[in-house]
Design an enzyme around this catalytic site. Structure first.
Site, PDB file in Angstrom:
ATOM      1  N   LEU A  63      56.577  -7.842  29.350  1.00 13.20           N
ATOM      2  CA  LEU A  63      55.720  -6.672  29.518  1.00 13.20           C
ATOM      3  C   LEU A  63      56.350  -5.520  28.755  1.00 13.20           C
ATOM      4  CD1 LEU A  63      54.962  -6.732  33.377  1.00 13.20           C
ATOM      5  CD2 LEU A  63      53.451  -7.492  31.534  1.00 13.20           C
ATOM      6  N   ASP A  64      55.522  -4.572  28.310  1.00 12.32           N
ATOM      7  CA  ASP A  64      56.050  -3.359  27.691  1.00 12.32           C
ATOM      8  C   ASP A  64      56.967  -2.647  28.682  1.00 12.32           C
ATOM      9  OD1 ASP A  64      54.481  -3.870  25.466  1.00 12.32           O
ATOM     10  OD2 ASP A  64      52.868  -2.524  26.105  1.00 12.32           O
ATOM     11  N   VAL A  65      57.880  -1.859  28.157  1.00 12.08           N
ATOM     12  CA  VAL A  65      58.836  -1.144  29.002  1.00 12.08           C
ATOM     13  C   VAL A  65      58.125  -0.329  30.083  1.00 12.08           C
ATOM     14  CG1 VAL A  65      60.606   0.651  29.056  1.00 12.08           C
ATOM     15  CG2 VAL A  65      60.595  -1.006  27.201  1.00 12.08           C
ATOM     16  N   ARG A 165      46.132  -1.609  26.051  1.00  9.76           N
ATOM     17  CA  ARG A 165      46.264  -0.192  25.733  1.00  9.76           C
ATOM     18  C   ARG A 165      45.401   0.189  24.530  1.00  9.76           C
ATOM     19  NH1 ARG A 165      52.700   0.292  25.380  1.00  9.76           N
ATOM     20  NH2 ARG A 165      52.186   2.496  24.965  1.00  9.76           N
TER      21      ARG A 165
END
Length: 227
Positions: A63-65, A165
């Site tokens: 997952l993205d940060v 996103r």
């Protein structure tokens, strides 16, 4: 096993070959060479603490940060290829919650637009013209609307970088806290959470449905909304 906590991680599922944790926002899944503590480090610490020091956790997805939620780890080299094959073949059903600016349309919406790197900003991805970029499909359903924001349930049909996103921002509904894609600033960061995943267990072949606790950082929505 459910509800186990260790050094800022919550274990959602654990057995001899598979572990699923609820990743906090703001932490890397893998190391980036800077020595910053990662989710993988925390999982390794958990395994040592629970008497499995020889286990070598390997994240099979990331997952993205800024995104919180479910991340799967393989604990067994013999069964890892089965997990990797499910990821590559999009056989895992992964669902997210997102809070966006504006009133998202009701009903299920399918966003099917290719994605590629933004030539003007290496950090960003962008929607490409037909025939360019990599195919990407996102299914979106509005769960609730209040105070100028919508709570969405989002399911991936592909796994491109920043897919949710970019697709939502391109439609005019950037995720709150996503300043990279023109979202409103938020004290709680990026309001995107991977809340549920379905997969086939690599050893037993049982169909697993894993789910995190309600992510309070998304705001005061009714947890019953996510069904």
């Amino acid at each position: 096993m459910n509800g186990i906590s260790h050094k800022n991680i919550a274990v959602v599922y654990e057995d001899d070959v598979l572990l699923a944790v609820d990743k906090p926002a703001g932490i890397l899944v893998h190391g980036d060479g800077t020595g910053t503590q990662t989710l993988t480090d925390l999982v390794a610490d958990h395994l040592v603490t629970t008497g499995r020091p020889d286990a070598r956790p390997q994240a099979v997805q990331r997952l993205d940060v800024g995104t919180s939620g479910l991340v799967l780890f393989s604990l067994d080299k013999a069964t890892q290829p089965a997990l990797d094959a499910q990821v590559a073949g999009h056989a895992m059903a992964k669902r997210y919650l997102a809070v966006v600016q504006g009133r998202f349309p009701s009903g299920e919406k399918v966003i099917e637009q290719p994605l590629g790197r933004d030539r003007h900003d290496a950090r960003r991805m962008r929607v490409c013209a037909p025939g360019r970029g990599k195919p990407a499909l996102t299914r979106v359903r509005r769960l609730a609307y209040a105070s100028g924001r919508s709570l969405l349930a989002v399911e991936l049909g592909s796994g491109r970088k920043h897919q949710i996103r970019v697709h939502l921002a391109h439609r005019g509904f950037p995720i709150v806290g996503d300043t990279l894609y023109n979202g409103a600033r938020s004290a709680s960061g990026l309001l995107l959470h991977a809340f549920e995943e379905e997969l086939e267990h690599p050893s037993t072949h049982e169909r697993l449905r894993l789910r995190t606790a309600w992510p309070a950082r998304l705001g005061a929505w009714d947890p019953a909304l996510w069904g």
